[in-house]
Design an enzyme around this catalytic site. Structure first.
Site, PDB file in Angstrom:
ATOM      1  N   ARG A  17       0.738  -1.377   0.013  1.00  0.00           N
ATOM      2  CA  ARG A  17       0.226   0.019   0.119  1.00  0.00           C
ATOM      3  C   ARG A  17       1.020   1.090   0.017  1.00  0.00           C
ATOM      4  NH1 ARG A  17       2.736   2.245   3.576  1.00  0.00           N
ATOM      5  NH2 ARG A  17       2.460   2.073   5.530  1.00  0.00           N
ATOM      6  N   GLU A  23      -0.254  10.395   8.012  1.00  0.00           N
ATOM      7  CA  GLU A  23       0.890   9.633   8.554  1.00  0.00           C
ATOM      8  C   GLU A  23       0.955   9.814   9.958  1.00  0.00           C
ATOM      9  OE1 GLU A  23       2.078   6.784   7.031  1.00  0.00           O
ATOM     10  OE2 GLU A  23       2.495   8.220   5.218  1.00  0.00           O
ATOM     11  N   ASP A  26      -2.516   6.475  12.548  1.00  0.00           N
ATOM     12  CA  ASP A  26      -3.492   5.494  12.935  1.00  0.00           C
ATOM     13  C   ASP A  26      -3.361   5.154  14.331  1.00  0.00           C
ATOM     14  OD1 ASP A  26      -0.933   4.269  12.481  1.00  0.00           O
ATOM     15  OD2 ASP A  26      -1.823   2.716  10.950  1.00  0.00           O
ATOM     16  N   GLY A 115       8.744   1.311   3.022  1.00  0.00           N
ATOM     17  CA  GLY A 115       7.342   2.118   3.544  1.00  0.00           C
ATOM     18  C   GLY A 115       6.260   2.122   2.727  1.00  0.00           C
ATOM     19  N   SER A 117       4.574  -1.207   3.020  1.00  0.00           N
ATOM     20  CA  SER A 117       3.889  -2.310   3.810  1.00  0.00           C
ATOM     21  C   SER A 117       4.355  -3.623   2.920  1.00  0.00           C
ATOM     22  CB  SER A 117       2.423  -1.819   3.853  1.00  0.00           C
ATOM     23  OG  SER A 117       2.024  -2.109   5.374  1.00  0.00           O
ATOM     24  N   SER A 118       5.311  -4.180   2.703  1.00  0.00           N
ATOM     25  CA  SER A 118       5.613  -5.304   2.295  1.00  0.00           C
ATOM     26  C   SER A 118       5.336  -6.204   3.553  1.00  0.00           C
ATOM     27  CB  SER A 118       6.964  -5.485   1.868  1.00  0.00           C
ATOM     28  OG  SER A 118       8.267  -5.377   2.801  1.00  0.00           O
ATOM     29  N   ASP A 162      -2.602  -0.557   7.697  1.00  0.00           N
ATOM     30  CA  ASP A 162      -1.946  -1.503   6.580  1.00  0.00           C
ATOM     31  C   ASP A 162      -2.762  -2.795   6.437  1.00  0.00           C
ATOM     32  OD1 ASP A 162      -0.097   0.428   6.772  1.00  0.00           O
ATOM     33  OD2 ASP A 162       1.458  -0.715   7.557  1.00  0.00           O
ATOM     34  N   LYS A 206      11.977  -1.596   9.672  1.00  0.00           N
ATOM     35  CA  LYS A 206      10.910  -1.620  10.900  1.00  0.00           C
ATOM     36  C   LYS A 206      11.253  -2.503  11.908  1.00  0.00           C
ATOM     37  CE  LYS A 206       6.682  -0.100  11.567  1.00  0.00           C
ATOM     38  NZ  LYS A 206       6.395  -1.070  10.550  1.00  0.00           N
TER      39      LYS A 206
END
Ligand code: NG1
Length: 390
Positions: A17, A23, A26, A115, A117-118, A162, A206
Site C-alpha cells: 500500500r 501519516e 492511525d 514504507g 507495507s511489504s 496497513d 522496521k
C-alpha cells in the site's frame, strides 16, 4: 514444495500500500487515506495433513523456515523475515484451535523496507493462506483487527492502517479508514491523477533500528494527548478524536505550546494538524482538485519533517526534486526514517517527473540504471484475494 501434501495448490495475493495522507496517526485512532498498490506478495501453498508449516522464499536472501502451527509460535531471531508469517499463523491459531499447516512458497515484487507495507502484505497473505487451507473464514473487519494486533508479534506498536487497506481496498480507489469502529470509505482516484512512488535508496527497517524510533513516536503522541487532556480537565483516556472534538484545533495547539516540552508540543501539533488534513484531502480528491491535494501533501511532509521528525535528508531531497519537476505536491509515505515518497501529478506530467528524478536523484547516486525498480506509478488496486486453484 515438500510433502505431505493433502490438497490442491492455491495462490493468494496481498498488495502493498501507499499511504496518501494521514501519516503516523492511525495509532492515535485518527483517520487515514491509503490505497493498495499493483505490486504484491504472492503465496503459492497447499494444505498439509499435519500441524507443520514450511516456508520457502523465492528471494534467496531469505532462508527457508519451518514451525508447528500453534497459538504461540516461537519467534525466529529479531529481523528474520519469517516472523511476519509466524505472526499471522499465531494470530489465526488463537482464533481457531487445531489448524493444520501449509507448505508455502513466498514471492514478492514489492520493495522491502520502502514504507510500502511489504511486511503487512506478508502477514495478510499468510493469514489468508492458513484460513483457506483450513476451510475457515473470518469477517473482513474482524480479520483486519485480528491481524493488526497479530503483527505486534514482531515488536512494533503499529496502528491498523496497513492490514485494513491490504484486505479492504477497492480497485481505482483510495479509502478513508476510520478506527473505533473500523470502517473503510472508498473515493475514486480521478483518472487524470497519477501518484508516483520513489524510493530514497535508504532502507527503513522496521524490524531493525527504525523500530525504536517508531515506538518512541507512538509513546510521545500518547503522552502529549494525556497531558493536554489533563490541562483541559478531560479524562486521561480521552481519544485524540474526542479531544479534537472537545476544543478548536488552535486552542489545543496553544495549550500544548504553553504546557508541553518542545518535543511533545511538536509531536502533538503533527498529530492534530495531520488529522485535519485527511478529510480535506478526501474532499479534494472527490472534487478532482489536484492543486488542493498537492498543497496538503506538502503540508504533511513539512509537518512530518519538522514536527514529527521522521524524515531523512534523502526523502527531503526527493520531495524537493519532484516538486521542482512539476509535481503538485509530494511527501514521505509510510513510517519514514528512509523508505519512499509519494508525489502527485497529472498523468501527462508523470514522465517528466520520473525523468527529473532519474537525472537529478538516481544518476548522481549511481542508481540510474535501476530507476524502473526504484520509481513506479501507483495503480490503485483491489485488496488481497485467494486466486482460483492452479
Ligand atoms: P510502514 O510504512 O509499513 O512501516 C507503519 C505502520 C502503520 C502506520 C505507519 C505510519 C505497521 C505494520 N505499520 O507503516 O500502521 O503507523 O507506519 O503512518 O506497524
Amino acid at each position: 514444495m515438500s510433502s505431505p501434501p493433502s490438497g490442491p495448490v492455491h495462490v493468494v495475493r496481498a498488495p502493498g500500500r501507499v499511504n496518501l495522507i494521514g501519516e503516523h496517526i492511525d495509532y492515535c485512532g485518527l483517520s487515514v487515506l491509503p490505497m493498495a498498490l499493483g505490486r504484491s506478495v504472492r503465496i503459492t501453498f497447499h494444505p498439509r495433513s499435519d500441524r507443520e508449516t514450511r516456508l520457502v522464499n523465492r528471494d534467496p536472501r531469505f532462508a527457508p523456515s519451518a514451525f508447528a502451527v500453534n497459538e504461540t509460535v516461537p519467534p525466529a531471531p529479531a529481523g528474520d523475515w519469517s516472523n511476519y508469517a509466524r505472526a499471522a499463523v499465531s494470530a489465526v491459531a488463537q482464533r481457531f484451535p487445531d489448524l493444520r499447516g501449509v507448505d508455502a512458497l513466498v514471492e514478492s515484487d514489492l520493495p522491502i523496507a520502502a514504507g510500502l507495507s511489504s511486511s503487512s502484505a506478508l502477514v495478510v497473505a499468510m493469514a489468508l493462506a492458513m484460513l483457506h487451507a483450513n476451510g475457515v473464514t473470518v469477517a473482513p473487519l474482524e480479520l483486519m483487527e485480528l491481524l493488526a494486533r497479530g503483527e505486534r508479534y514482531v515488536g512494533t506498536a503499529g496502528g491498523g492502517m496497513d492490514q485494513a487497506i491490504i484486505l479492504g481496498a477497492q480497485a481505482g480507489c483510495a479509502s478513508r479508514i476510520d478506527f473505533h469502529p473500523l470502517r473503510l470509505t472508498p473515493t475514486a482516484v480521478p483518472a487524470d491523477w497519477q501518484f508516483i512512488v520513489a524510493w530514497s535508496l535508504v532502507p527503513a527497517e522496521k524490524s531493525g533500528s527504525a523500530r525504536q524510533a517508531y515506538n518512541e513516536r507512538t509513546r510521545g503522541s500518547d503522552e502529549a494527548r494525556r497531558l493536554v487532556a489533563t490541562r483541559l480537565s478531560q479524562p486521561k483516556d480521552i481519544t485524540y478524536a474526542a479531544l479534537v472534538a472537545a476544543a478548536p484545533v488552535e486552542d489545543l495547539l496553544e495549550l500544548a505550546e504553553a504546557n508541553l516540552s518542545g518535543v511533545l508540543a511538536r509531536r502533538f501539533r503533527h498529530v492534530v494538524t495531520e488529522g485535519t488534513r485527511v478529510p480535506q484531502a478526501e474532499a479534494a480528491m472527490a472534487a478532482g482538485d489536484l492543486a488542493a491535494f498537492g498543497r496538503l501533501l506538502d503540508a504533511s511532509h513539512h509537518s512530518l519533517r519538522d514536527d514529527y521528525e521522521v524524515s531523512h535528508p534523502e526523502l527531503d531531497r526527493l520531495v524537493e526534486l519532484a516538486r521542482e519537476a512539476g509535481a503538485a505536491g509530494a511527501r514521505l509515505t509510510g513510517a519514514g526514517f528512509g523508505g519512499s515518497i509519494v508525489a502527485l501529478c497529472r498523468v501527462e506530467r508523470a514522465p517528466e517527473v520520473v525523468a527529473a528524478l532519474r537525472e537529478r536523484f538516481y544518476a548522481p547516486r549511481g542508481a540510474a540504471a535501476d530507476v524502473g525498480r526504484h520509481v513506479f506509478v501507483a495503480e490503485p488496486s483491489a485488496g488481497a484475494e485467494v486466486l482460483t486453484p492452479g
